[in-house]
Design a protein around this motif. Structure first.
Motif, PDB file in Angstrom:
ATOM      1  N   HIS A  26       0.788  -1.211  -0.102  1.00  0.00           N
ATOM      2  CA  HIS A  26      -0.011   0.071  -0.107  1.00  0.00           C
ATOM      3  C   HIS A  26       0.800   1.233  -0.031  1.00  0.00           C
ATOM      4  N   TYR A  29       0.258   4.247  -2.749  1.00  0.00           N
ATOM      5  CA  TYR A  29      -1.034   4.936  -2.512  1.00  0.00           C
ATOM      6  C   TYR A  29      -0.758   5.771  -1.436  1.00  0.00           C
ATOM      7  N   PRO A 103      -7.629   5.557   0.392  1.00  0.00           N
ATOM      8  CA  PRO A 103      -6.688   4.491   0.801  1.00  0.00           C
ATOM      9  C   PRO A 103      -6.485   4.123   2.092  1.00  0.00           C
ATOM     10  N   ARG A 106      -8.967   1.297   2.718  1.00  0.00           N
ATOM     11  CA  ARG A 106      -8.241   0.089   1.792  1.00  0.00           C
ATOM     12  C   ARG A 106      -7.243  -0.605   2.874  1.00  0.00           C
ATOM     13  N   ILE A 107      -6.182   0.072   3.408  1.00  0.00           N
ATOM     14  CA  ILE A 107      -5.479  -0.368   4.034  1.00  0.00           C
ATOM     15  C   ILE A 107      -5.971  -0.936   5.491  1.00  0.00           C
TER      16      ILE A 107
END
Length: 222
Positions: A26, A29, A103, A106-107
């Motif tokens: 990640h 991002y 993001p 998402r993480i």
């Protein structure tokens, strides 16, 4: 070169290595920030707009069926038709800018998927310690799947943790943490998208468990 020793050391620290690899995945991002490119598709075509529409105090904390948002494609829409303020995703977009919230979401979902799948595998399938590396590899592969977090959060990613908690209660193990997980995890998902199927699977698992053990255990039901 002693490959057996390398495997033993890797297996011992595989959970930490897997977590670091997940964070490294990640990193682009995080570094690119607002300049990162995402595939729009079904992921960002309208969902970001939904979150931004309720990004005001008067709409965000409203639970009334009589609250309508005007100027919606030339008409109005009920507030309850948009994402709930009880969802973690809604809070991230409410508190942060979209290019930070997305993001970060998402993480967070990847970490939930990684931890959940690892504990589920290590407690129920790959129970032997020497198989830890394989559990980590499967968990890492599951965590980096395109979960499309914009649809209510960790819709699929929370499933291993839910099953981990469910089987713990069936076996009467780790009761407190299991109840805490079952209480918290629904705030990361959307009941319309996945929860109904998960609970149906729970019921089928319980029936099979009762048939196999030839007794009915009411504890997970109360």
């Amino acid at each position: 070169m002693d490959y057996n020793k390398i495997y033993i050391v890797t297996n011992r620290y595989s959970v930490i290595i897997g977590f670091l690899l997940l964070i490294f995945y990640h990193v682009p991002y995080i570094i690119l920030g607002s300049n990162v490119l995402y595939n729009i598709g079904d992921n960002l075509d309208s969902s970001i707009i939904f979150y931004k529409i309720i990004d005001t105090t008067s709409y965000f904390f409203s639970y009334s069926n009589n609250t309508f948002i005007d100027n919606w494609l030339g008409n109005s829409i009920p507030r309850n038709a948009l994402p709930s303020s009880l969802n973690i995703s809604s809070w991230l977009f409410f508190l942060l800018d979209p290019y930070i919230a997305y993001p970060l979401l998402r993480i967070l979902i990847s970490i939930i998927g990684y931890i959940g799948m690892y504990y589920f595998l290590s407690e129920n399938i790959l129970v032997k310690g020497e198989h830890k590396l394989f559990a980590v590899l499967i968990s890492l592969a599951f965590a980096i799947l395109p979960h499309k977090p914009i649809y209510g959060g960790a819709i699929v990613a929370i499933t291993p943790l839910l099953f981990y908690s469910f089987f713990n209660l069936l076996r009467e193990k780790r009761k407190i943490i299991s109840f805490i997980l079952l209480f918290i995890l629904p705030f990361f998902t959307n009941i319309v998208m996945s929860s109904s199927f998960i609970w149906l699977t729970f019921c089928l698992c319980m029936i099979c468990y009762f048939i196999k053990n030839k007794f009915i255990q009411l504890y997970p039901l109360i």
